[in-house]
Design an enzyme around this catalytic site. Sequence first.
Site, PDB file in Angstrom:
ATOM      1  N   CYS A   1     -22.195   3.860   5.272  1.00 24.90           N
ATOM      2  CA  CYS A   1     -23.138   4.897   5.548  1.00 24.90           C
ATOM      3  C   CYS A   1     -23.992   4.311   6.779  1.00 24.90           C
ATOM      4  CB  CYS A   1     -23.821   5.560   4.561  1.00 24.90           C
ATOM      5  SG  CYS A   1     -24.807   6.903   4.957  1.00 24.90           S
TER       6      CYS A   1
ATOM      7  N   THR B   1     -30.656   9.655   1.611  1.00 19.24           N
ATOM      8  CA  THR B   1     -29.781   8.528   2.444  1.00 19.24           C
ATOM      9  C   THR B   1     -30.726   8.169   3.707  1.00 19.24           C
ATOM     10  OG1 THR B   1     -27.690   9.341   1.625  1.00 19.24           O
ATOM     11  CG2 THR B   1     -27.716   8.099   3.505  1.00 19.24           C
TER      12      THR B   1
ATOM     13  N   CYS C   1     -26.515  10.902  10.412  1.00 20.82           N
ATOM     14  CA  CYS C   1     -25.864  12.166  10.691  1.00 20.82           C
ATOM     15  C   CYS C   1     -26.582  13.234   9.993  1.00 20.82           C
ATOM     16  CB  CYS C   1     -24.420  12.205  10.104  1.00 20.82           C
ATOM     17  SG  CYS C   1     -24.322  11.765   8.217  1.00 20.82           S
TER      18      CYS C   1
ATOM     19  N   GLU D   1     -20.580   9.156  -2.971  1.00 24.94           N
ATOM     20  CA  GLU D   1     -21.353  10.041  -1.869  1.00 24.94           C
ATOM     21  C   GLU D   1     -20.037  10.814  -1.369  1.00 24.94           C
ATOM     22  OE1 GLU D   1     -23.849   8.293   1.254  1.00 24.94           O
ATOM     23  OE2 GLU D   1     -22.477   9.339   2.620  1.00 24.94           O
TER      24      GLU D   1
ATOM     25  N   GLU E   1     -30.337   4.836  -0.916  1.00 19.14           N
ATOM     26  CA  GLU E   1     -30.787   6.213  -1.234  1.00 19.14           C
ATOM     27  C   GLU E   1     -32.179   6.178  -1.862  1.00 19.14           C
ATOM     28  OE1 GLU E   1     -27.529   5.544  -1.656  1.00 19.14           O
ATOM     29  OE2 GLU E   1     -26.948   6.666   0.161  1.00 19.14           O
TER      30      GLU E   1
ATOM     31  N   CYS F   1     -17.267  10.365   8.884  1.00 12.83           N
ATOM     32  CA  CYS F   1     -17.457   8.668   8.852  1.00 12.83           C
ATOM     33  C   CYS F   1     -16.630   8.211   7.837  1.00 12.83           C
ATOM     34  CB  CYS F   1     -18.909   8.465   8.438  1.00 12.83           C
ATOM     35  SG  CYS F   1     -19.363   9.332   6.659  1.00 12.83           S
TER      36      CYS F   1
ATOM     37  N   TYR G   1     -18.561  14.233   7.304  1.00 18.74           N
ATOM     38  CA  TYR G   1     -17.876  13.092   6.238  1.00 18.74           C
ATOM     39  C   TYR G   1     -16.699  12.568   7.148  1.00 18.74           C
ATOM     40  CZ  TYR G   1     -20.971  13.235   2.601  1.00 18.74           C
ATOM     41  OH  TYR G   1     -21.957  13.061   1.844  1.00 18.74           O
TER      42      TYR G   1
ATOM     43  N   HIS H   1     -22.829  19.190   7.534  1.00 16.87           N
ATOM     44  CA  HIS H   1     -22.778  17.704   7.119  1.00 16.87           C
ATOM     45  C   HIS H   1     -21.274  17.386   6.413  1.00 16.87           C
ATOM     46  CE1 HIS H   1     -24.983  14.334   6.072  1.00 16.87           C
ATOM     47  NE2 HIS H   1     -25.094  14.490   4.636  1.00 16.87           N
TER      48      HIS H   1
END
Lengths: 483, 120
Positions: A100, A191, A104, A446, A257, A298, A296, A292
């Site tokens: 991560c 995060t 974002c 996550e 986090e 990512c 994902y 959001h």
Amino acid sequence: MSLMNAEQYEESLRELNLVVYMFGRRLENIVDDPIIRPSMAAVAKTYEMAHRPEHEDIMTATSHITGKKINRFTHIHQSVNDLVKKSKMGRLLGRETGCCFQRCVGVDTLNALSIVTYDIDQEKGTGYYQRFLRYLEYVQENDLTCDGAMTDPKGDRSLPPHKQADPDHYLHVVEKREDGIVVKGAKAHQTGAVNSHEIIVMPTIAMREGDRDYAVSFALPSDADGIIYIMGRQSCDTRKLEAGLLDRGNIVFGGHEALVVFDNVFVPWQRVFMCGEYEFAGKLVAQFAAYHRQSYACKVGVGDVLIGAAQTAAEYNNVAGASHIKDKVIEMNHLNETLYCGCIACASEGHKEPSGTYAVNTLLANVHKQNVTRFPYEMARLAQDIAGGLMVTMPSESDLKAPETGKWIEKYFRAKNDVSAVNRMRILRLIENITLGTAAVGYLTESMHGAGSPQAQRIMISRLVNMLEKQKAAQKLCGIEEK
Amino acid sequence: MRRVGIKYCGGCNPDYDRVALVEELKNRLAGYVEFVPYDAENIDMVLAVEGCQTACADLSSVKKLEVYIIKAPGDAEKTAEGLKEKAMKAFEGAIHFSCRLRSSISDIRMTPFSVKSHLN
């Protein structure tokens, strides 16, 4: 300085005075802390790549406020093409970092606020949108990393915010002054929080009149007085304290986090974007969540890394040609590219909101995220299947380097003749890192709960599908004429 | 010397190593064409280096210029020839240069690019 580089970003973090606790003590040097530093490196990558000609087309954009070239992580989407490029950026950075990269959430928050502050003004005659644009220009000009803070601890899930036994289980306004507001509460699972220059708070659920004090959105410097960070720990995190890099799996990057506590924190009015407009809390949550869920993308990039690692492990064992191995790798690719389809589709089907900001297709974004709650788990299972049990039973790097044991490890963990034991260990540690080590926080759990748990997407899917049209189509084809 | 501005796509999931291919092109065309960033001043044409057939590089800022597009390593030979032809025309009248150029075009046809697409 509308485009910082990685070095400038790191230096800018050193200038912050964050109050961060980890393992029961306050950290004096956050940037160089061995557990946190890999996560800083992942964010730094978003700055570095914006300066590379071969990636700037994705990593940068043109500000609709100033016309300047800016990092895409501070951009408000001005077209469907911008939305598509955001999805592509997620895959690119996921593959570059294998984890991560934390940025974002900020761009998703900025875009959601650009829509909702405008909408509030239209209905209420407030001045949030212009206030937000001034703040946005500050963020863009200084190329800041923003932590979008949505998730409250939530206490008793069956009760609304104002009926909680502890009123601070949802962040709320405790005092209104002439010059601003004072807030109290906390945001969980944040995060990249301690790698951020700014923290932007939003409500976490739709609200009613009784929750007016909880319908609040604002931005603060991450080191504002009264903000306290308590680092979350990750599986295998203390491997980063050991000598050597091999056992980390990913030797460069990571994520983090934190629980962020707001202990009676003052927010000046010029940084407040919602205060009491409870009717718009749900809309802000939904807009942010849709963006959001698109983010994902990512996981596709991290999936690329996992597939590459699984294939390499198979080749090292000289089993890559076995039909069942090939089939498992195909399945991993099928799952990964299916995820890619979702994040591209919700972007391609985006639309323009009244503020001018482009929003993703909410239904498709939720379908995408629902897939993300599942497919990485199956991909992790397949990668572990291909990797073999050695991934979790092999000795440490220290044993490999020790003269008494290293010779045996070299001898017995060499697979194919031209592959060293150390390289075999490296690739297995990477698979371990992504599927059950520190990076599994991002790639698996996550994927499950980030941007909303699976049920949240299922509720949205049930709300957004046009069931009547589907029924009409079916009934027409089989001759049903009843209304 | 002709100035060619290089514009890459973002490289989200390229089929080949775009940077390595451009390096090969630079070596092939050294002395004939100068490669510069696409946003440099006084460029004569643009080379768009796309990582796949989607070819999504934003070319809106260079739309008034002639644009060569590479979407795969297989496009590189033709592009190299085209850029050399342009260089030749720019130096029309310089006989020794034309001779040198013709032999160079012949050379590049004989030496294939080493960068390959994973699709090959």
